[in-house]
Structures are given as C-alpha cells and as structure tokens.
Scaffold this active site. Structure first.
Site, PDB file in Angstrom:
ATOM      1  CD  GLU A  27      34.888  37.757  38.301  1.00 46.08           C
ATOM      2  OE1 GLU A  27      35.614  38.144  37.364  1.00 46.08           O
ATOM      3  OE2 GLU A  27      35.296  37.561  39.452  1.00 46.08           O
ATOM      4  CB  VAL A 110      33.707  42.149  42.576  1.00 46.01           C
ATOM      5  CG1 VAL A 110      32.600  42.259  43.626  1.00 46.01           C
ATOM      6  CG2 VAL A 110      34.315  40.753  42.605  1.00 46.01           C
ATOM      7  CB  SER A 142      39.299  46.589  46.131  1.00 42.95           C
ATOM      8  OG  SER A 142      38.440  46.219  45.075  1.00 42.95           O
ATOM      9  CG  ASP A 144      35.800  44.543  43.963  1.00 45.85           C
ATOM     10  OD1 ASP A 144      35.509  45.185  42.938  1.00 45.85           O
ATOM     11  OD2 ASP A 144      36.465  43.488  43.951  1.00 45.85           O
ATOM     12  CE  LYS A 161      41.029  37.833  43.159  1.00 53.70           C
ATOM     13  NZ  LYS A 161      39.803  38.658  43.208  1.00 53.70           N
TER      14      LYS A 161
END
Length: 305
Positions: A27, A110, A142, A144, A161
C-alpha cells in the site's frame, strides 16, 4: 477497454505476472499518512527489499495524476512522501472513481490496495494493520472490513490496529465470511503487542500451509479475502499494559478534541508514539518489514502450488 488494460503496471511486474512468478502488493498510505519523513520512504523501500529477499516481486500501488499505478519507482515514492499535506487523497473504494476521474494523486488504503491488486491479478498483499471497528463508536466500521468480504486477496498484517475495538473487528470479519489465519500464532496479535486473548480461525506454521488455503479458496471460487495475521517481532514488541494505557489516553484526547472520521487514526497513532517515547513507532516499522517478508514467502509458495 478492460479494467486490466486501464492499469499502469510496471513492465517488470507485468512480466512476472505473465510468467506466474510471485508478486506482493504494497500500500501507499503509510508513505503519505502513516509515517513521518524520512521514515516513510525508508520503510516503503525496506518493505520492497524484504519482499525481494523472500523471492517475490514487490508492487507498491498508488494513483498518480489519475493513473492507477502498480509498481512505484523510487522517485515516485519520494514524490508522494514529499507531497504537501492535503494534496494526496487517502484512497479507499469510494475514492477510486474520484481520483481517477479528476486526475488526482491517491495513496491507497488496505481496501483500495486490495481492489487494485485483484484487478491486476496479484493474490498476496502485505500491510501493517488493517482498519476495523472504532472503540466506543461501533457504527464506525472501516471499509477495509467490507472489502475483505468482496475481494479475493490474501492480506498479511499484524491484525487490526490495536487502537480499534478488536473483538468487534473480528465479529465483522466473521460476518463477512473472512477466514483469519494465525501465522505461527494461536491468537490475534495486538499490533504493538505480540498477542491478545482473542482466538483466530486457524493456525498455520509455514508459507506452504498458508498458500494451500489461498489456493483452495481459488479452487472454490471464493470471492472473499483471507486475513493472515502475524505478531510484531518480540524484541520490539510493547508490553500490552503500556500499549493499552497509551492508546486509551490518546483516544480520550481525540474524542475531547472532536477528532473523528479519517483523522482519528493518524492522530491516535501519533499520540501513542509520543506517549511511548517512540517505541510504538519502532514496533510499527518492524512489523511492516516482517509482514512484507512473510508475504513474499507466502507468494513464493503460492506460485509453486
């Protein structure tokens, strides 16, 4: 014109893909939004080197002047790293039509990287930590996590995270039908710390085992991603209590300041680094390099299935 034809793939990466050789997507938000200079350039190049050392070809992905670019050069990485604040859009699924149509620069998250990797035929992607469900704000999920449910790319990370709500993040991944594999671990890593108390779906102890599962997903026609989690190297891992204390304080400060949305994660990560005297930053860089190496090994094994 097909989506693949619209991609700008560096010639050596295209040749590797055409020959069935291993390629790992990387990324670009860590360059523009994740790390300060000069650590952003050093880490991006270090991840590429780690992938190469493992026997695979790195492909750092971004959108440059509206062009979806797979395989940034060093000069392009340095250009993104030095771009003025606000001139490079953080690029998830919703942002790709905007940056391409308006000829903007975009650093892929991501989700954004997964989409582009899948379009290019790249099966393995290495990152640091994925997005998840925000603490105290369970409706803030998210993109993601949703992308994992719709895009068949295997992502090597150190989990989500740890500034996020890890149990809820795992619940969303389960709802999306995403297998979570622990690479030489039985528990979800806690990003800065080696492990949480949260179980994962399956432990794998070799690149070959991980590759076999990715291949089986292909054979089944699965349209979801696979999350492969691996702990931060133990010599730089933070004590779980120390990390959690810093995260709680940073998150409380963010809420008190009214920081939300895309701005909250960079703020909290920066404050955690300050509160831990830079130890969280050291751990972050170490896990990025380690994840890139493991992704390279898995991509190599997958190319031999």
């Amino acid at each position: 014109m097909s989506a693949r034809q619209e991609l700008h793939i560096r010639a050596d990466i295209q040749a590797a893909l055409d020959a069935g050789q291993p390629v790992v997507a990387l990324e670009s938000t860590l360059i523009t939004h994740g790390l300060p200079q000069p650590l952003n350039v050093e880490t991006a190049l270090g991840m590429e080197a780690a992938v190469r050392d493992a026997g695979a070809m790195p492909a750092t992905i971004a959108v440059l002047g509206g062009d979806i670019t797979i395989g940034l050069t060093r000069e392009q990485i340095e250009m993104l790293a030095g771009a003025a604040a606000g001139t490079v859009r953080k690029c998830s699924r919703r942002d790709l039509p905007i940056v391409t149509a308006l000829r903007q620069h975009g650093a892929t998250t991501v989700a954004g990287t997964m989409i582009i990797a899948a379009l290019a035929g790249i099966d393995v992607f290495a990152t640091g930590g994925i997005g998840g469900v925000h603490r105290g704000n369970p409706q803030d999920v998210s993109a993601d996590l949703i992308e994992f449910g719709r895009t068949p790319v295997a992502v090597v990370s150190s989990g989500a995270k740890s500034i996020l709500d890890l149990p809820l993040t795992l619940e969303v991944l389960e709802t999306q039908g995403v297998p979570v594999l622990g690479y030489r671990t039985d528990a979800l890593p806690a990003f800065y710390s080696e492990r949480s108390d949260l179980p994962i779906d399956q432990r794998v102890d070799s690149p070959q085992q991980a590759a076999a599962i990715i291949h089986a997903g292909r054979q089944l026609g699965a349209q979801h991603g696979i999350l492969i989690v691996t702990p931060v190297p133990g010599d730089v891992a933070l004590d779980a209590t120390v990390a959690e204390s810093a995260i709680v304080q940073a998150t409380d400060e963010a809420h008190a300041a009214g920081i939300s949305g895309n701005a909250i994660t960079p703020f909290v990560l920066r404050r955690v680094s300050e509160l831990t005297d830079g130890k969280s930053m050291t751990a972050n860089i170490a896990l990025l390099l380690n994840n890139a190496r493991i992704a390279g090994e898995i991509a190599l094994a997958l190319s031999r299935v």
